[in-house]
Design an enzyme around this catalytic site. Sequence first.
Site, PDB file in Angstrom:
ATOM      1  N   SER A 124       0.829  -1.206   0.000  1.00 18.42           N
ATOM      2  CA  SER A 124       0.000   0.000   0.000  1.00 18.42           C
ATOM      3  C   SER A 124       0.862   1.255   0.000  1.00 18.42           C
ATOM      4  CB  SER A 124      -0.845  -0.024   1.279  1.00 18.42           C
ATOM      5  OG  SER A 124      -1.400   1.236   1.523  1.00 18.42           O
ATOM      6  N   TYR A 148      -1.799  -1.136  10.957  1.00 16.27           N
ATOM      7  CA  TYR A 148      -2.043  -1.606   9.589  1.00 16.27           C
ATOM      8  C   TYR A 148      -0.816  -1.328   8.717  1.00 16.27           C
ATOM      9  CZ  TYR A 148      -3.630  -1.554   4.749  1.00 16.27           C
ATOM     10  OH  TYR A 148      -3.714  -1.764   3.392  1.00 16.27           O
ATOM     11  N   LYS A 152       2.094  -3.874   6.697  1.00 18.18           N
ATOM     12  CA  LYS A 152       2.547  -3.832   5.296  1.00 18.18           C
ATOM     13  C   LYS A 152       4.066  -3.702   5.243  1.00 18.18           C
ATOM     14  CE  LYS A 152      -1.463  -4.225   3.324  1.00 18.18           C
ATOM     15  NZ  LYS A 152      -1.858  -5.523   2.791  1.00 18.18           N
TER      16      LYS A 152
HETATM   17  P1  NAD Z   1     -11.143  -6.719   1.176  1.00 18.57           P
HETATM   18  O1  NAD Z   1     -11.321  -6.734   2.648  1.00 18.57           O
HETATM   19  O2  NAD Z   1     -12.279  -6.338   0.323  1.00 18.57           O
HETATM   20  O3  NAD Z   1     -10.604  -8.145   0.671  1.00 18.57           O
HETATM   21  C1  NAD Z   1      -9.791  -8.977   1.463  1.00 18.57           C
HETATM   22  C2  NAD Z   1     -10.376 -10.391   1.373  1.00 18.57           C
HETATM   23  O4  NAD Z   1      -9.543 -11.259   2.141  1.00 18.57           O
HETATM   24  C3  NAD Z   1     -11.787 -10.498   1.961  1.00 18.57           C
HETATM   25  O5  NAD Z   1     -12.615 -11.208   1.062  1.00 18.57           O
HETATM   26  C4  NAD Z   1     -11.603 -11.273   3.268  1.00 18.57           C
HETATM   27  O6  NAD Z   1     -12.723 -12.048   3.584  1.00 18.57           O
HETATM   28  C5  NAD Z   1     -10.364 -12.104   2.944  1.00 18.57           C
HETATM   29  N1  NAD Z   1      -9.544 -12.489   4.094  1.00 18.57           N
HETATM   30  C6  NAD Z   1      -9.035 -11.704   5.075  1.00 18.57           C
HETATM   31  N2  NAD Z   1      -8.292 -12.436   5.921  1.00 18.57           N
HETATM   32  C7  NAD Z   1      -8.333 -13.717   5.474  1.00 18.57           C
HETATM   33  C8  NAD Z   1      -7.754 -14.938   5.907  1.00 18.57           C
HETATM   34  N3  NAD Z   1      -6.970 -14.999   6.999  1.00 18.57           N
HETATM   35  N4  NAD Z   1      -8.005 -16.063   5.198  1.00 18.57           N
HETATM   36  C9  NAD Z   1      -8.777 -16.033   4.092  1.00 18.57           C
HETATM   37  N5  NAD Z   1      -9.345 -14.905   3.626  1.00 18.57           N
HETATM   38  C10 NAD Z   1      -9.120 -13.770   4.315  1.00 18.57           C
HETATM   39  O7  NAD Z   1      -9.868  -5.775   0.881  1.00 18.57           O
HETATM   40  P2  NAD Z   1      -9.373  -5.159  -0.508  1.00 18.57           P
HETATM   41  O8  NAD Z   1      -9.753  -3.721  -0.538  1.00 18.57           O
HETATM   42  O9  NAD Z   1      -9.756  -6.040  -1.634  1.00 18.57           O
HETATM   43  O10 NAD Z   1      -7.808  -5.215  -0.259  1.00 18.57           O
HETATM   44  C11 NAD Z   1      -7.041  -6.331  -0.644  1.00 18.57           C
HETATM   45  C12 NAD Z   1      -5.612  -6.135  -0.168  1.00 18.57           C
HETATM   46  O11 NAD Z   1      -5.117  -4.900  -0.689  1.00 18.57           O
HETATM   47  C13 NAD Z   1      -5.465  -6.044   1.354  1.00 18.57           C
HETATM   48  O12 NAD Z   1      -4.284  -6.698   1.727  1.00 18.57           O
HETATM   49  C14 NAD Z   1      -5.335  -4.555   1.588  1.00 18.57           C
HETATM   50  O13 NAD Z   1      -4.591  -4.268   2.754  1.00 18.57           O
HETATM   51  C15 NAD Z   1      -4.595  -4.097   0.340  1.00 18.57           C
HETATM   52  N6  NAD Z   1      -4.831  -2.680   0.026  1.00 18.57           N
HETATM   53  C16 NAD Z   1      -6.116  -2.217  -0.117  1.00 18.57           C
HETATM   54  C17 NAD Z   1      -6.331  -0.858  -0.373  1.00 18.57           C
HETATM   55  C18 NAD Z   1      -7.726  -0.312  -0.502  1.00 18.57           C
HETATM   56  O14 NAD Z   1      -7.895   0.902  -0.391  1.00 18.57           O
HETATM   57  N7  NAD Z   1      -8.747  -1.133  -0.725  1.00 18.57           N
HETATM   58  C19 NAD Z   1      -5.241   0.008  -0.528  1.00 18.57           C
HETATM   59  C20 NAD Z   1      -3.955  -0.503  -0.396  1.00 18.57           C
HETATM   60  C21 NAD Z   1      -3.748  -1.857  -0.127  1.00 18.57           C
HETATM   61  N1  UFG Z   2     -12.044  11.763   3.778  1.00 19.46           N
HETATM   62  C1  UFG Z   2     -13.056  12.646   4.106  1.00 19.46           C
HETATM   63  N2  UFG Z   2     -14.203  12.133   4.637  1.00 19.46           N
HETATM   64  C2  UFG Z   2     -14.393  10.795   4.845  1.00 19.46           C
HETATM   65  C3  UFG Z   2     -13.342   9.906   4.504  1.00 19.46           C
HETATM   66  C4  UFG Z   2     -12.188  10.431   3.985  1.00 19.46           C
HETATM   67  O1  UFG Z   2     -12.927  13.846   3.922  1.00 19.46           O
HETATM   68  O2  UFG Z   2     -15.470  10.409   5.329  1.00 19.46           O
HETATM   69  C5  UFG Z   2     -10.828  12.289   3.138  1.00 19.46           C
HETATM   70  C6  UFG Z   2      -9.550  12.003   3.901  1.00 19.46           C
HETATM   71  O3  UFG Z   2      -9.310  12.997   4.859  1.00 19.46           O
HETATM   72  C7  UFG Z   2      -8.515  11.982   2.755  1.00 19.46           C
HETATM   73  C8  UFG Z   2      -9.307  11.453   1.557  1.00 19.46           C
HETATM   74  O4  UFG Z   2     -10.680  11.662   1.888  1.00 19.46           O
HETATM   75  O5  UFG Z   2      -8.106  13.291   2.461  1.00 19.46           O
HETATM   76  C9  UFG Z   2      -9.087   9.962   1.296  1.00 19.46           C
HETATM   77  O6  UFG Z   2      -9.361   9.228   2.489  1.00 19.46           O
HETATM   78  P1  UFG Z   2      -9.589   7.650   2.465  1.00 19.46           P
HETATM   79  O7  UFG Z   2      -9.911   7.231   3.857  1.00 19.46           O
HETATM   80  O8  UFG Z   2     -10.530   7.260   1.389  1.00 19.46           O
HETATM   81  O9  UFG Z   2      -8.151   7.092   2.007  1.00 19.46           O
HETATM   82  P2  UFG Z   2      -6.715   7.282   2.657  1.00 19.46           P
HETATM   83  O10 UFG Z   2      -5.844   7.925   1.634  1.00 19.46           O
HETATM   84  O11 UFG Z   2      -6.784   7.894   3.996  1.00 19.46           O
HETATM   85  O12 UFG Z   2      -6.259   5.757   2.876  1.00 19.46           O
HETATM   86  C10 UFG Z   2      -6.550   4.713   1.944  1.00 19.46           C
HETATM   87  C11 UFG Z   2      -6.665   3.405   2.712  1.00 19.46           C
HETATM   88  C12 UFG Z   2      -5.323   3.052   3.304  1.00 19.46           C
HETATM   89  C13 UFG Z   2      -4.298   3.009   2.212  1.00 19.46           C
HETATM   90  C14 UFG Z   2      -4.255   4.317   1.460  1.00 19.46           C
HETATM   91  C15 UFG Z   2      -3.313   4.233   0.288  1.00 19.46           C
HETATM   92  O13 UFG Z   2      -7.640   3.511   3.734  1.00 19.46           O
HETATM   93  O14 UFG Z   2      -5.403   1.796   3.901  1.00 19.46           O
HETATM   94  O15 UFG Z   2      -5.553   4.642   0.979  1.00 19.46           O
HETATM   95  O16 UFG Z   2      -3.619   3.156  -0.513  1.00 19.46           O
HETATM   96  F1  UFG Z   2      -3.099   2.781   2.756  1.00 19.46           F
END
Ligand code: NAD
Ligand code: UFG
Length: 332
Positions: A124, A148, A152
Amino acid sequence: MKILVGGGCGYIGSHTVVELLTSGYEVVIVDNFYNSSRDVLDRISKICDKKISFYEGDICDKEFLRDVFSKEKIDSVIHFAGYKAVGESVAKPIMYYRNNIDSTLTLLEVMEEYGVYNLVFSSSATVYGVPEKLPLREDFPVSATNPYGYTKLMIEQILKDVSYSNDKWRIVLLRYFNPIGAHESGLIGENPDGIPNNIMPYIMRVASGEYDKVHVFGNDYDTKDGTGVRDYIHVVDLAKGHIKAIEYLEKNGKISIFNLGTGMGYSVLDLIETVKKVNNVSVPYVIESRRPGDIATCYADCSLANKELGWTAEKGIEDMCRDAYNFVLKNK
Ligand code: NAD
Ligand code: UFG
């Protein structure tokens, strides 16, 4: 080529499974439905007109995982499974370290046992901490401010050490920026349980009339309109980046790190205005104080992924806002 997708029923995983299937890969999904549901499997099948091999279970459970690897001849693994909510990780650090680190270690052990050495891992942009310089490049310093983020960082370190230990490993770390949007079919997308932490699902609840207004966290940042700026990326573009990463693994050993973003920064108000414009909806908002731990601006330098993976994000902010709302409308 058979790809095991850990967490393949989740938001990014489900979109990646669709891209894998449409690119001709065989897919085996493992998920415990901690943050997803079984109907995602039917929806993926509907989009791709293909049956998917699925195992319900916890990736931290070694016997379960061994059973999967002994039944399926896996070539490569994409590891999405993990917990991802920053605030929750502060309240429940043990749970976050246990699941995110344990699932990775268990997976690595079982992969090694079964001679599977190709891995793509979901990292991330959070690992860049508070940016000193923008756009963010893969060789910039990394840090974390919450459990979190530490999971990572720790996993990145574990995977580096593992790749140095044995030349057979081929590992790609993908640092995602801010994925939003949904598959154009409206069948899969993001719909978190409870009150969303992230901005786009929250905007969607307001656009659909479920909530009154968006709470904008701060308008006094040093940005064009004072609200936070992020590099939003369409989840389908992000998913396609994984196909490129899998192709890359076939030719490149050791460990590589790539940013996946668009390289463009949009503010919270830009996002709200775009959702309103492309969907012809109203999105009232109110300015609140800053959310602790937030940074002003974050966007990627994606030139390494362009050059090495041959990948570039194709969809723009309007596509992201349109597809996100289409998913909401189709699943009301
Ligand atoms: P998500 O929660 O939608 O998907 C994760 C999936 O993994 C879910 O279906 C959950 O049920 C499954 N899971 C969790 N723990 C498990 C376990 N121990 N065994 C089997 N299944 C398990 O999340 P996402 O948004 O699809 O994110 C996927 C990955 O990308 C995560 O590692 C997250 O940290 C990373 N990531 C997400 C974002 C974002 O903004 N969505 C940004 C950066 C990184
Ligand atoms: N924000 C608002 N109101 C809300 C939610 C968010 O104003 O209700 C603002 C935040 O202050 C920020 C922007 O919207 O300026 C984006 O916020 P998000 O929570 O959507 O995303 P972040 O950038 O804070 O973090 C996300 C994931 C992290 C990940 C990161 C980079 O939550 O886990 O993106 O991938 F690490």
